[in-house]
Design a protein around this motif. Structure first.
Motif, PDB file in Angstrom:
ATOM      1  N   LYS A  91      26.902 -33.774  63.499  1.00  0.00           N
ATOM      2  CA  LYS A  91      28.211 -34.320  63.147  1.00  0.00           C
ATOM      3  C   LYS A  91      28.889 -34.953  64.352  1.00  0.00           C
ATOM      4  N   VAL A  92      28.747 -34.322  65.508  1.00  0.00           N
ATOM      5  CA  VAL A  92      29.341 -34.903  66.718  1.00  0.00           C
ATOM      6  C   VAL A  92      28.740 -36.275  67.001  1.00  0.00           C
ATOM      7  N   LEU A  93      27.410 -36.383  66.872  1.00  0.00           N
ATOM      8  CA  LEU A  93      26.749 -37.674  67.100  1.00  0.00           C
ATOM      9  C   LEU A  93      27.186 -38.702  66.065  1.00  0.00           C
ATOM     10  N   ALA A  94      27.271 -38.277  64.810  1.00  0.00           N
ATOM     11  CA  ALA A  94      27.651 -39.202  63.738  1.00  0.00           C
ATOM     12  C   ALA A  94      29.058 -39.759  63.950  1.00  0.00           C
ATOM     13  N   SER A  95      29.914 -38.964  64.589  1.00  0.00           N
ATOM     14  CA  SER A  95      31.288 -39.407  64.831  1.00  0.00           C
ATOM     15  C   SER A  95      31.412 -40.231  66.112  1.00  0.00           C
ATOM     16  N   GLY A  96      30.282 -40.448  66.798  1.00  0.00           N
ATOM     17  CA  GLY A  96      30.295 -41.208  68.038  1.00  0.00           C
ATOM     18  C   GLY A  96      30.564 -40.384  69.275  1.00  0.00           C
ATOM     19  N   GLY A  97      30.617 -39.060  69.116  1.00  0.00           N
ATOM     20  CA  GLY A  97      30.873 -38.181  70.244  1.00  0.00           C
ATOM     21  C   GLY A  97      29.609 -37.772  70.974  1.00  0.00           C
ATOM     22  N   VAL A  98      29.797 -36.955  71.986  1.00  0.00           N
ATOM     23  CA  VAL A  98      28.685 -36.441  72.795  1.00  0.00           C
ATOM     24  C   VAL A  98      28.635 -34.929  72.631  1.00  0.00           C
ATOM     25  N   PRO A  99      27.561 -34.382  72.063  1.00  0.00           N
ATOM     26  CA  PRO A  99      27.486 -32.925  71.872  1.00  0.00           C
ATOM     27  C   PRO A  99      27.229 -32.182  73.167  1.00  0.00           C
ATOM     28  N   ARG A 100      27.761 -30.971  73.243  1.00  0.00           N
ATOM     29  CA  ARG A 100      27.532 -30.131  74.417  1.00  0.00           C
ATOM     30  C   ARG A 100      26.149 -29.485  74.374  1.00  0.00           C
ATOM     31  N   LEU A 101      25.608 -29.289  73.175  1.00  0.00           N
ATOM     32  CA  LEU A 101      24.312 -28.616  72.987  1.00  0.00           C
ATOM     33  C   LEU A 101      24.343 -27.247  73.661  1.00  0.00           C
ATOM     34  N   GLY A 102      25.398 -26.482  73.351  1.00  0.00           N
ATOM     35  CA  GLY A 102      25.642 -25.221  74.035  1.00  0.00           C
ATOM     36  C   GLY A 102      24.521 -24.212  73.889  1.00  0.00           C
TER      37      GLY A 102
END
Length: 500
Positions: free
Chosen positions: A294-305
């Motif tokens: 979802k983060v990628l789909a919104s154009g964001g950068v995931p933390r991949l925690g």
């Protein structure tokens, strides 16, 4: 050890959910790589140095909380044992007078920290293993007050299902039936970071693996553990045994240890994160609320925690790092095989050798890893740990006319005849100033010519104190440690130190 974890055993997430989140992180990473979302090329480096605390007599001090309170600087942080702290150096661009800039920054920071630590009853010692450390200093009561450490210790013991044992045979034999995970804190390291682009990750990681044996041989500084003289660089074998999640039966089945060299050369950073997911059960299965897709789909950068946390519990000597800075993701190779110390000058010599050499080897048209079997690189690493600067390793000849497989030769001959000239070339290609290049690689050359590093100096000094002055083992180790602390603070590189 990565980020703080605030949790209790009752709050640990379900392992199946964590496994699904790890898979989601892996898929997000692969998508980001396909779509070219990573930072543009930057020659950026960073350093972390783990440090020991000792009193004026050279004996361990269990007091990192009060020392950190006295230092009052965010660059210095806690580590696993109460006799440890860590200093993190901000990223620098690799080029120009970077090594002199780092020297000034490290000298200033460490001298300030040592003065403040002295006010709190301790001194800072930059050494791979504090020679005076005793098993009594490594019980669970010596663990730093951080939930992550206690959780990790509990999980390792639960996975293992039995006590942690040490069995290290070197110059002498150390055999202990039961130790806590805090024994691992005896091993303090220098960690070298290099930011890379995705297409450069695999050749840089492969090059770092190939040269790690020569790094350890040149920089060995951990010959004593719990009063015994063991390997010239005892940290790796200590780390593997003290953090081993495997029972004897799992070892016999070939289950991989969480501290390992690896088993193959790689083609992409995704190979290593996929191995983490495929081979290693989670030790800290704690999930956050992020949905990477979802983060990628919104154009964001995931933390991949979850992926980052899991990666932080797998102790490769060259570790992949995914991170986000200023909203932009990037990749790093974290070189973890070197011990701390003995001096700032020695530390920067080790760094100059690594950064110069890895640059050239990663760009060769016929890379060394296409001709050196991975099993040989693994064998080289362990041989270098055991014998240090006196080790012999297998290597492949360079040049158009080179034929045949790897040949065995003394590591000092390999470094002087082939690897050191490549390190000079690599620093030139990075744009490092010649004066800096010559100063720090000259220290590496002198170590080879004199066959002297931190480990050989420590061992020779202890032997002389015992043989010439009749000191018992404990007194000789303490006397040597005090002398080490004096010479380390003076700052001249270890190959110049007088023995005794």
């Amino acid at each position: 050890m990565g980020e703080k974890v605030i949790a209790t055993r009752a709050e640990l997430a379900d392992r199946q959910q964590y496994r699904r989140k790890l898979q989601s992180c892996q898929e997000a990473l692969e998508r980001m790589l396909r779509e070219g979302r990573f930072d543009r090329p930057r020659a950026r480096i960073g350093l972390e140095i783990e440090l020991n605390l000792a009193d004026e007599q050279g004996q361990p001090v269990l007091g990192n909380e009060r020392v950190l309170e006295a230092i009052a600087c965010g660059d210095f942080q806690t580590e696993l044992g109460q006799f440890n702290i860590e200093v993190n150096i901000a990223p620098h661009r690799l080029g120009g007078h970077v090594f002199e800039e780092l020297r000034e920054e490290l000298d200033t920071g460490l001298r300030y920290a040592d003065r403040r630590a002295e006010e709190a009853g301790a001194r800072i010692v930059m050494v791979g293993v504090l020679p005076t450390l005793d098993l009594a200093h490594t019980g669970l009561d010596a663990m730093s007050h951080n939930n992550r450490y206690s959780l990790l210790s509990d999980q390792i013991l639960a996975a293992r299902g039995e006590d942690i044992a040490l069995d290290i045979e070197g110059v002498e034999h150390l055999q202990l039936d039961s130790v806590s995970m805090v024994a691992e804190a005896a091993a303090t390291s220098l960690q070298l970071h290099l930011q890379v682009t995705p297409d450069r990750f695999a050749p840089v990681w492969n090059a770092a693996q190939a040269i790690s044996a020569s790094q350890v041989a040149l920089g060995a500084n951990s010959p004593f553990l719990f009063g015994r003289e063991l390997w010239r660089e005892t940290r790796p074998v200590l780390f593997q045994q003290a953090c081993d999640t495997r029972s004897a039966e799992l070892k016999a089945q070939g289950v991989r240890p969480i501290t390992w060299f690896g088993e193959r050369w790689v083609d992409s950073v995704t190979d290593l994160f996929a191995e983490n997911l495929r081979y290693f059960p989670a030790l800290l299965p704690i999930c956050d609320d992020e949905d990477p897709a979802k983060v990628l789909a919104s154009g964001g950068v995931p933390r991949l925690g979850e992926m980052r946390l899991h990666n932080g519990t797998i102790y490769r000597w060259n570790r992949p790092v995914y991170d986000v800075a200023d909203g932009v993701p990037h990749l790093r190779v974290e070189n973890r095989c070197l011990p701390a110390g003995p001096t700032v000058a020695d530390t920067l010599a080790n760094a100059a050798y690594y950064y110069g050499l890895v640059r050239v080897l990663a760009e060769q048209p016929r890379p060394v890893w296409t001709r050196l079997p991975f099993a040989r690189a693994d064998e080289n690493f362990h041989t270098a740990c055991r014998y240090g600067i006196d080790a012999s390793v297998h290597w492949v000849r360079q040049g158009r006319g080179a034929r045949g497989g790897p040949t065995e030769l003394p590591v000092v001959d390999l470094v002087l005849g082939e690897l050191l000239p490549l390190a000079y070339q690599g620093l030139d290609e990075w744009g490092v100033q010649p004066a800096d290049r010559d100063r720090y690689l000259g220290i590496i050359e002198q170590r080879c010519l004199r066959r002297t590093n931190g480990a050989s100096w420590q061992a020779a000094t202890v032997h002389q104190l015992r043989e010439r002055y009749g000191m018992d083992r404990g007194t000789a180790l303490a006397t040597m440690t005090r002398r080490y602390m004096e010479l380390s603070r003076a700052g001249e590189p270890v190959h110049t130190w007088p023995v005794g």
